[in-house]
Each structure stands twice: as C-alpha cells, then as structure tokens.
Scaffold this motif. Structure first.
Motif, PDB file in Angstrom:
ATOM      1  N   LEU A 137      42.760  42.515  41.036  1.00 49.84           N
ATOM      2  CA  LEU A 137      42.644  43.624  40.085  1.00 49.84           C
ATOM      3  C   LEU A 137      41.183  44.008  39.844  1.00 49.84           C
ATOM      4  N   LEU A 138      40.321  43.018  39.817  1.00 44.21           N
ATOM      5  CA  LEU A 138      38.900  43.286  39.605  1.00 44.21           C
ATOM      6  C   LEU A 138      38.189  43.758  40.874  1.00 44.21           C
ATOM      7  N   GLY A 139      38.840  43.560  42.005  1.00 41.80           N
ATOM      8  CA  GLY A 139      38.223  43.825  43.301  1.00 41.80           C
ATOM      9  C   GLY A 139      37.752  45.239  43.534  1.00 41.80           C
ATOM     10  N   LYS A 140      38.317  46.195  42.863  1.00 41.49           N
ATOM     11  CA  LYS A 140      37.948  47.585  43.091  1.00 41.49           C
ATOM     12  C   LYS A 140      36.481  47.860  42.756  1.00 41.49           C
ATOM     13  N   GLY A 141      36.003  47.354  41.628  1.00 41.17           N
ATOM     14  CA  GLY A 141      34.655  47.715  41.241  1.00 41.17           C
ATOM     15  C   GLY A 141      33.676  46.576  41.059  1.00 41.17           C
ATOM     16  N   ALA A 142      34.166  45.354  40.958  1.00 42.05           N
ATOM     17  CA  ALA A 142      33.272  44.267  40.582  1.00 42.05           C
ATOM     18  C   ALA A 142      33.116  43.198  41.652  1.00 42.05           C
ATOM     19  N   SER A 143      33.483  43.464  42.873  1.00 38.72           N
ATOM     20  CA  SER A 143      33.497  42.414  43.891  1.00 38.72           C
ATOM     21  C   SER A 143      32.131  41.781  44.120  1.00 38.72           C
ATOM     22  N   ARG A 144      31.093  42.589  44.163  1.00 41.30           N
ATOM     23  CA  ARG A 144      29.786  41.985  44.465  1.00 41.30           C
ATOM     24  C   ARG A 144      29.303  41.080  43.341  1.00 41.30           C
ATOM     25  N   TYR A 145      29.696  41.355  42.087  1.00 41.82           N
ATOM     26  CA  TYR A 145      29.280  40.502  40.977  1.00 41.82           C
ATOM     27  C   TYR A 145      30.038  39.181  40.969  1.00 41.82           C
ATOM     28  N   SER A 177      38.577  25.622  36.871  1.00 38.63           N
ATOM     29  CA  SER A 177      37.326  25.424  37.584  1.00 38.63           C
ATOM     30  C   SER A 177      37.540  25.282  39.091  1.00 38.63           C
ATOM     31  N   THR A 178      38.703  24.779  39.505  1.00 39.10           N
ATOM     32  CA  THR A 178      38.976  24.677  40.938  1.00 39.10           C
ATOM     33  C   THR A 178      39.596  25.953  41.506  1.00 39.10           C
ATOM     34  N   SER A 179      39.892  26.925  40.661  1.00 35.82           N
ATOM     35  CA  SER A 179      40.533  28.159  41.155  1.00 35.82           C
ATOM     36  C   SER A 179      39.602  29.355  41.166  1.00 35.82           C
ATOM     37  N   ILE A 180      38.338  29.145  40.881  1.00 30.09           N
ATOM     38  CA  ILE A 180      37.388  30.253  40.926  1.00 30.09           C
ATOM     39  C   ILE A 180      37.309  30.833  42.342  1.00 30.09           C
ATOM     40  N   ASP A 181      37.420  29.978  43.361  1.00 34.14           N
ATOM     41  CA  ASP A 181      37.396  30.489  44.727  1.00 34.14           C
ATOM     42  C   ASP A 181      38.607  31.372  45.011  1.00 34.14           C
ATOM     43  N   ALA A 182      39.755  31.063  44.402  1.00 39.04           N
ATOM     44  CA  ALA A 182      40.936  31.912  44.571  1.00 39.04           C
ATOM     45  C   ALA A 182      40.719  33.278  43.928  1.00 39.04           C
ATOM     46  N   LEU A 183      39.943  33.317  42.861  1.00 37.05           N
ATOM     47  CA  LEU A 183      39.582  34.590  42.241  1.00 37.05           C
ATOM     48  C   LEU A 183      38.798  35.441  43.230  1.00 37.05           C
ATOM     49  N   ALA A 184      37.832  34.822  43.895  1.00 31.78           N
ATOM     50  CA  ALA A 184      37.026  35.549  44.883  1.00 31.78           C
ATOM     51  C   ALA A 184      37.875  35.984  46.077  1.00 31.78           C
ATOM     52  N   VAL A 185      38.820  35.139  46.486  1.00 36.37           N
ATOM     53  CA  VAL A 185      39.724  35.519  47.572  1.00 36.37           C
ATOM     54  C   VAL A 185      40.545  36.739  47.163  1.00 36.37           C
ATOM     55  N   GLY A 186      40.997  36.750  45.921  1.00 38.44           N
ATOM     56  CA  GLY A 186      41.742  37.906  45.422  1.00 38.44           C
ATOM     57  C   GLY A 186      40.917  39.178  45.480  1.00 38.44           C
ATOM     58  N   VAL A 187      39.638  39.059  45.165  1.00 42.39           N
ATOM     59  CA  VAL A 187      38.746  40.226  45.267  1.00 42.39           C
ATOM     60  C   VAL A 187      38.715  40.726  46.701  1.00 42.39           C
ATOM     61  N   GLY A 188      38.555  39.803  47.638  1.00 39.23           N
ATOM     62  CA  GLY A 188      38.533  40.191  49.051  1.00 39.23           C
ATOM     63  C   GLY A 188      39.840  40.812  49.511  1.00 39.23           C
ATOM     64  N   LEU A 189      40.958  40.294  49.013  1.00 30.61           N
ATOM     65  CA  LEU A 189      42.264  40.822  49.406  1.00 30.61           C
ATOM     66  C   LEU A 189      42.505  42.223  48.856  1.00 30.61           C
ATOM     67  N   ALA A 190      41.734  42.623  47.859  1.00 31.69           N
ATOM     68  CA  ALA A 190      41.873  43.977  47.319  1.00 31.69           C
ATOM     69  C   ALA A 190      41.501  45.027  48.364  1.00 31.69           C
ATOM     70  N   PHE A 191      40.724  44.632  49.367  1.00 30.15           N
ATOM     71  CA  PHE A 191      40.271  45.578  50.385  1.00 30.15           C
ATOM     72  C   PHE A 191      41.085  45.491  51.673  1.00 30.15           C
ATOM     73  N   VAL A 192      42.117  44.653  51.666  1.00 26.90           N
ATOM     74  CA  VAL A 192      42.973  44.454  52.831  1.00 26.90           C
ATOM     75  C   VAL A 192      44.402  44.773  52.415  1.00 26.90           C
ATOM     76  N   ASP A 193      45.175  45.273  53.333  1.00 22.63           N
ATOM     77  CA  ASP A 193      46.572  45.578  53.034  1.00 22.63           C
ATOM     78  C   ASP A 193      47.374  44.280  53.005  1.00 22.63           C
ATOM     79  N   THR A 194      47.422  43.661  51.824  1.00 17.48           N
ATOM     80  CA  THR A 194      48.072  42.365  51.655  1.00 17.48           C
ATOM     81  C   THR A 194      48.976  42.403  50.426  1.00 17.48           C
ATOM     82  N   PRO A 195      50.185  41.874  50.545  1.00 15.50           N
ATOM     83  CA  PRO A 195      51.067  41.794  49.367  1.00 15.50           C
ATOM     84  C   PRO A 195      50.578  40.688  48.419  1.00 15.50           C
ATOM     85  N   ILE A 196      49.790  41.054  47.424  1.00 13.97           N
ATOM     86  CA  ILE A 196      49.140  40.070  46.556  1.00 13.97           C
ATOM     87  C   ILE A 196      50.144  39.188  45.827  1.00 13.97           C
ATOM     88  N   ALA A 197      51.297  39.715  45.484  1.00 17.02           N
ATOM     89  CA  ALA A 197      52.305  38.900  44.787  1.00 17.02           C
ATOM     90  C   ALA A 197      52.782  37.762  45.681  1.00 17.02           C
TER      91      ALA A 197
END
Length: 188
Positions: free
Chosen positions: A56-64, A114-134
């Motif tokens: 959800l955040l991937g649209k505008g905040a990915s680089r941050y 604390s161990t799922s922060i990387d999954a947050l970043a993966v979600g950001v990356g998936l925002a730019f790929v055609d992936t069923p996030i659910a």
C-alpha cells in the motif's frame, strides 16, 4: 509470479523469524506446543500484514522505506537481543519468573514486527509488479507460522541442553539476525 516463486518468497521471508523463534524457545522454560503455536500465529499474522502495508505504501514512499528498513530491523533486534543477554547474565531473583509476561503476546509481537520489516520492503517492491498481494501475504503468513512453531520447539530442545543461560544464546541469535539483515541490505 508463479506459485513456486511465491512459496520460495514465503519461506525466505520466514527465515529470520525462524531464527528468532529458536532464540525465544531456548529462553522459555520448556515451551509447550500450544505456546509454540501461539508464537507461530502471532509471527505469521504480523508477517502476513507487513507486505500488504508495504504494498500500500509502495506507490509513493518506496525509496524512503527501502532506505531505512534494514536499520529499523537491526535496531529493534539489537535492542531486543541485548535485553535478552542482559537478562541471561543477571543473577536469579528469589521470586519466580513470570513466563507469561516475559514471553507474552507483546514481547512476541515486537520480535515478530522486528523480523518482518524486510517483508514490508518486499511488499513495496511487489507494488510495482503484477502480483496478487493477498495470495503472497497468506503464503508468507503460513510459512512463517510453520517455521516459527518449529523454531520454538527446536529452541525448547536447545534450552534444555544449555540450561538457564539459554536466553543469552537467544539474544545473540536476535542480534545475529539483525546483523544479517543489515549486511544483506548494505551489500546489495
């Protein structure tokens, strides 16, 4: 993404949670299967939610997010690990340990976050790929649930072998997981 890629992503996202769960299981006093399942559920739900938030955040905040995710994860795991090491070195008090408070929902949730922060970043990356996030989120959550449940039970065995100072090992594992996350992001 094909189903095999999604499954591999799910297991990759659960490896740091697995290592943290081994540390938690080692620090707990003979955890039961119900406690391992509870830890797996808490970690799994958090690990499933974070890629959706990232997406959800991937649209505008990915680089941050990508610029700081590894530092946030490292900082949280370092603090939690140092706290566990400190508790392992402290002399035992005469009063009994409150296991429910020490390894309760809040403590597990903070470790899971604390161990799922990387999954947050993966979600950001998936925002730019055609992936069923659910679908990806459910797979990540189920893989994490399984790995954490197994990790806590494996930690139970390790805890019995190393005695009451197992919390020191758990703290070192958490710091190690944080260092690996930091290294992977800085070296990429």
């Amino acid at each position: 993404m094909n189903p095999i890629s999604i499954l591999l992503l799910g297991f990759a996202m659960s490896t740091d949670a697995f290592a943290a769960a081994i540390g938690k299981g080692a620090a707990m006093t003979r955890p039961r299967l119900s406690q391992a399942l509870r830890a797996g559920l808490i970690f799994g739900v958090i690990e499933a939610i974070t890629p959706v938030i990232g997406w959800l955040l991937g649209k505008g905040a990915s680089r941050y997010i990508e610029a700081w995710d590894h530092w946030i994860a490292f900082g949280l795991l370092l603090v939690l690990g140092l706290h566990m090491i400190w508790n392992g070195w402290k002399p035992d008090a005469d009063e009994p340990v409150d296991e429910a408070r020490k390894h309760g929902v809040v403590g597990l949730a903070i470790t899971g976050l604390s161990t799922s922060i990387d999954a947050l970043a993966v979600g950001v990356g998936l925002a730019f790929v055609d992936t069923p996030i659910a679908v990806v989120a459910v797979v990540i959550g189920l893989c994490t649930f399984t790995m954490v449940t197994l990790g806590v039970m494996l930690g139970r065995v390790l805890g019995g072998m190393v005695g009451k100072r197992a919390e020191i090992i758990g703290g070192i594992i958490l710091i190690g997981v944080g260092a690996v996350i930091l290294y992977e992001h800085l070296s990429a």
